[in-house]
Design a protein around this motif. Structure first.
Motif, PDB file in Angstrom:
ATOM      1  N   SER A   1      96.055  29.359 -88.009  1.00 56.36           N
ATOM      2  CA  SER A   1      95.032  28.350 -87.694  1.00 56.36           C
ATOM      3  C   SER A   1      94.957  27.294 -88.785  1.00 56.36           C
ATOM      4  O   SER A   1      94.739  26.099 -88.511  1.00 56.36           O
ATOM      5  CB  SER A   1      93.669  29.018 -87.512  1.00 56.36           C
TER       6      SER A   1
ATOM      7  N   ALA B   1      97.713  25.052 -88.117  1.00 49.77           N
ATOM      8  CA  ALA B   1      97.551  24.304 -86.870  1.00 49.77           C
ATOM      9  C   ALA B   1      96.700  23.055 -87.032  1.00 49.77           C
ATOM     10  O   ALA B   1      96.846  22.107 -86.258  1.00 49.77           O
ATOM     11  CB  ALA B   1      96.954  25.209 -85.799  1.00 49.77           C
TER      12      ALA B   1
ATOM     13  N   VAL C   1     100.283  31.597 -78.966  1.00 47.88           N
ATOM     14  CA  VAL C   1     100.315  30.174 -79.316  1.00 47.88           C
ATOM     15  C   VAL C   1      99.024  29.801 -80.041  1.00 47.88           C
ATOM     16  O   VAL C   1      97.930  30.107 -79.571  1.00 47.88           O
ATOM     17  CB  VAL C   1     100.480  29.301 -78.051  1.00 47.88           C
TER      18      VAL C   1
ATOM     19  N   PHE D   1      97.405  26.393 -81.115  1.00 50.47           N
ATOM     20  CA  PHE D   1      97.586  24.965 -80.857  1.00 50.47           C
ATOM     21  C   PHE D   1      96.504  24.166 -81.584  1.00 50.47           C
ATOM     22  O   PHE D   1      95.338  24.568 -81.621  1.00 50.47           O
ATOM     23  CB  PHE D   1      97.503  24.703 -79.347  1.00 50.47           C
ATOM     24  N   PRO D   2      96.876  23.036 -82.198  1.00 50.99           N
ATOM     25  CA  PRO D   2      95.882  22.275 -82.958  1.00 50.99           C
ATOM     26  C   PRO D   2      94.673  21.852 -82.136  1.00 50.99           C
ATOM     27  O   PRO D   2      93.579  21.714 -82.680  1.00 50.99           O
ATOM     28  CB  PRO D   2      96.676  21.060 -83.457  1.00 50.99           C
TER      29      PRO D   2
ATOM     30  N   HIS E   1     100.169  21.550 -87.129  1.00 53.44           N
ATOM     31  CA  HIS E   1     101.403  21.930 -86.435  1.00 53.44           C
ATOM     32  C   HIS E   1     101.120  23.105 -85.504  1.00 53.44           C
ATOM     33  O   HIS E   1     100.380  24.024 -85.848  1.00 53.44           O
ATOM     34  CB  HIS E   1     102.485  22.348 -87.441  1.00 53.44           C
ATOM     35  N   GLU E   2     101.704  23.046 -84.347  1.00 53.68           N
ATOM     36  CA  GLU E   2     101.611  24.178 -83.423  1.00 53.68           C
ATOM     37  C   GLU E   2     102.431  25.352 -83.957  1.00 53.68           C
ATOM     38  O   GLU E   2     103.530  25.179 -84.473  1.00 53.68           O
ATOM     39  CB  GLU E   2     102.127  23.767 -82.042  1.00 53.68           C
TER      40      GLU E   2
ATOM     41  N   ASN F   1     103.981  29.186 -82.894  1.00 49.09           N
ATOM     42  CA  ASN F   1     104.313  30.123 -81.813  1.00 49.09           C
ATOM     43  C   ASN F   1     104.915  31.390 -82.409  1.00 49.09           C
ATOM     44  O   ASN F   1     105.789  31.322 -83.280  1.00 49.09           O
ATOM     45  CB  ASN F   1     105.339  29.522 -80.845  1.00 49.09           C
TER      46      ASN F   1
END
Length: 249
Positions: free
Chosen positions: A104, A107, A132, A134-135, A143-144, A146
């Motif tokens: 996080s 993200a 995932v 995700f921002p 940044h995302e 995964n």
């Protein structure tokens, strides 16, 4: 006229035939003389030709049996019926393996940070799940992230068995990220993952038997500011991967 007491002539004796002995008068005709002990004749031995044929027959049968056994075992190996057994039957929960707090922070600073799990079954014999981070729509930087877990299980295709560990190994090496030539980072516990960049994203992966764990830290979208350069994204992927692999039981 003939005189009394003199037998009439009987003609000349028959000519002697060559090769036939003429028995002498009074000799016994066939068999040993009376009173002689019986003669024991040894049984006729089997000819050497028969023994040779018997040995050849046994040898050919043995060679045929060995050939069939060898072909059967070799065929079983060739068709995948002998090989390592699957260790994992279902993918691990990727969000349980991911350090969501660290992901996080990577993200971004958006108010609507998204953490969700998705299907990622993409390869033959592979069943995958993806976590995932995700921002979010309100993020201005980040940044995302995964994390994927993919399990490859053995599959029977006709008479051939595709081994799960071999399939995982093929996927592992075919997904090798690009390297800048520097020494690959090592996990604190000594594991050496494959790491580098893939289309600008940091990418790291590690194989545990028939389970492959991957982490990607994606490059930022055009409207979002990047907080990590390419090398930083690659290192962040390795750090998250090493932590995730250490949680796999």
């Amino acid at each position: 006229m003939h005189e009394h007491g003199v037998p009439p002539p009987q003609g000349p004796p028959p000519p002697h035939q060559p090769g036939r002995p003429v028995p002498s008068p009074g000799a016994p005709q066939g068999g040993p003389p009376p009173g002689s002990p019986p003669v024991h004749r040894p049984p006729a031995e089997k000819g050497s030709g028969g023994r040779t044929l018997a040995w050849i027959g046994c040898g050919c049968a043995t060679l045929l049996l060995l050939a069939l056994t060898g072909a059967g075992v070799g065929g079983a190996y060739y068709f995948g019926w002998f090989g390592p057994e699957d260790v994992y039957s279902a993918p691990r929960d990727p969000c349980e393996l991911l350090d969501v707090e660290a992901a996080s922070e990577i993200a971004g600073n958006g108010d609507h940070l998204e953490v969700y799990e998705a299907d990622h079954s993409h390869a033959y014999g592979g069943e995958g799940l993806e976590c995932v981070v995700f921002p979010g729509h309100g993020a201005t930087a980040g940044h995302e992230v995964n994390l994927r877990t993919t399990v490859f299980t053995s599959q029977v295709d006709g008479i051939r068995k595709e081994n799960g560990i071999e399939a995982a190994t093929d996927h592992y090496y075919s997904s090798r990220p690009e390297s800048d030539g520097s020494e690959s980072p090592t996990c604190p516990d000594g594991r050496l993952p494959l790491s580098g960049t893939l289309s600008g994203s940091g990418h790291a992966l590690y194989r545990l038997d028939n389970l492959v764990v991957e982490v990607e830290v994606l490059s930022a979208d055009a409207e979002v500011e990047e907080t990590l350069d390419e090398a930083g994204r690659a290192q962040a992927a390795v750090d998250l991967l090493c932590d995730a692999v250490s949680r796999v039981e």
